[in-house]
Design a protein around this motif. Structure first.
Motif, PDB file in Angstrom:
ATOM      1  N   SER A 151       0.846  -1.189   0.000  1.00 25.63           N
ATOM      2  CA  SER A 151       0.000   0.000   0.000  1.00 25.63           C
ATOM      3  C   SER A 151       0.884   1.243   0.000  1.00 25.63           C
ATOM      4  N   GLU A 152       0.301   2.369  -0.334  1.00 29.85           N
ATOM      5  CA  GLU A 152       1.070   3.616  -0.358  1.00 29.85           C
ATOM      6  C   GLU A 152       1.701   3.935   1.002  1.00 29.85           C
ATOM      7  N   PRO A 153       0.954   3.806   2.128  1.00 31.30           N
ATOM      8  CA  PRO A 153       1.597   4.048   3.434  1.00 31.30           C
ATOM      9  C   PRO A 153       2.748   3.097   3.711  1.00 31.30           C
ATOM     10  N   GLU A 154       2.620   1.837   3.277  1.00 27.91           N
ATOM     11  CA  GLU A 154       3.703   0.874   3.486  1.00 27.91           C
ATOM     12  C   GLU A 154       4.930   1.249   2.659  1.00 27.91           C
ATOM     13  N   ARG A 156       5.756   4.207   1.643  1.00 19.66           N
ATOM     14  CA  ARG A 156       6.347   5.402   2.232  1.00 19.66           C
ATOM     15  C   ARG A 156       7.141   5.052   3.490  1.00 19.66           C
ATOM     16  N   LEU A 157       6.637   4.092   4.254  1.00 21.09           N
ATOM     17  CA  LEU A 157       7.320   3.689   5.482  1.00 21.09           C
ATOM     18  C   LEU A 157       8.662   3.022   5.162  1.00 21.09           C
ATOM     19  N   ASP A 174       6.390  11.418  12.846  1.00 22.55           N
ATOM     20  CA  ASP A 174       5.622  11.631  11.618  1.00 22.55           C
ATOM     21  C   ASP A 174       4.278  10.912  11.668  1.00 22.55           C
ATOM     22  N   LEU A 175       4.274   9.715  12.249  1.00 26.88           N
ATOM     23  CA  LEU A 175       3.058   8.908  12.291  1.00 26.88           C
ATOM     24  C   LEU A 175       2.186   9.225  13.497  1.00 26.88           C
ATOM     25  N   ARG A 185       5.716  -1.336  13.497  1.00 26.01           N
ATOM     26  CA  ARG A 185       5.099  -1.128  12.193  1.00 26.01           C
ATOM     27  C   ARG A 185       6.117  -1.335  11.072  1.00 26.01           C
ATOM     28  N   THR A 189       5.890  -4.222   8.170  1.00 21.31           N
ATOM     29  CA  THR A 189       5.926  -3.826   6.765  1.00 21.31           C
ATOM     30  C   THR A 189       7.057  -4.536   6.034  1.00 21.31           C
TER      31      THR A 189
END
Length: 210
Positions: A151-154, A156-157, A174-175, A185, A189
């Motif tokens: 996913s996009e959040p993953e 980015r992480l 940031d989170l 997290r 990921t």
């Protein structure tokens, strides 16, 4: 395991649980409470790192293998029965992980550190032959596909943690989560990325032709 799970509603904090209670509670809750696994990670990470460092005498290798150990622990924790202490079990997992890595390195030249690490710091081996170049290209294609499957959040992480090497404190800020939650997290990921990469690698290994 002999003891029953102890929910966090009945305990002031995960840090107050014994190792056995921690594992029992985590499994009893269907492995949904990341605070429990994060506490296990926090509590035993340093011991696992030192065990890995003893095999390779390299801090970066030890850090990479520590992540690998906890990938394995995340998958195999339901198999822990409590015959030995959790610390002993973790050290056994770490030892087996390091031995497997030593065997892997002895079988072929080391051109890739691992899926996540390649994204962060791929360095070609000296004077690679055609087979190594072809395999590196295929691995690169699988890396891109596995990364795209997240996913996009993953994505980015992983970019923050493994490419930009952003400190966990900054990631947590940031989170808007705690430091331990940020580490957990990132760990989960990386596991998702590794699983996606492995799934993509299997058909390539069965059909080596371009």
């Amino acid at each position: 395991m002999s003891s029953k799970g102890v929910g966090l509603s009945k305990a002031a904090a995960a840090g107050e649980l014994s190792d056995e209670q921690l594992v029992s509670s985590y499994l009893a809750g269907g492995r949904r409470d990341d605070r429990l696994f994060a506490e296990l990670f926090r509590r035993h990470r340093r011991a696992v790192w030192h065990r890995c460092y003893a095999f390779f005498d390299n801090a970066l290798d030890a850090e990479d293998l520590t992540q690998e150990v906890f990938f394995t622990v995340y998958r195999k924790l339901p198999q822990f029965r409590g015959e030995a202490s959790l610390r002993t079990w973790l050290e056994r997992v770490a030892t087996n992980t390091c031995k497997n890595e030593l065997r892997r390195r002895s079988r072929r030249p080391r051109t890739l550190d691992g899926p996540v690490e390649v994204v962060a710091r791929y360095r070609p081996s000296e004077a690679p032959g055609p087979a190594a170049v072809t395999e590196a290209r295929r691995a690169g294609e699988r890396l891109v596909a596995a990364f795209a499957a997240l996913s996009e959040p993953e994505r980015r992480l992983l970019q923050d943690a493994d490419v930009d090497k952003k400190p966990y404190k900054e990631i947590a800020a940031d989170l808007g989560i705690s430091l331990s939650a940020a580490k957990m997290r990132v760990l989960r990921t990386r596991l998702a990325f590794k699983q996606a990469y492995s799934r993509l690698a299997e058909p390539a290994e069965r059909n080596p032709d371009d």
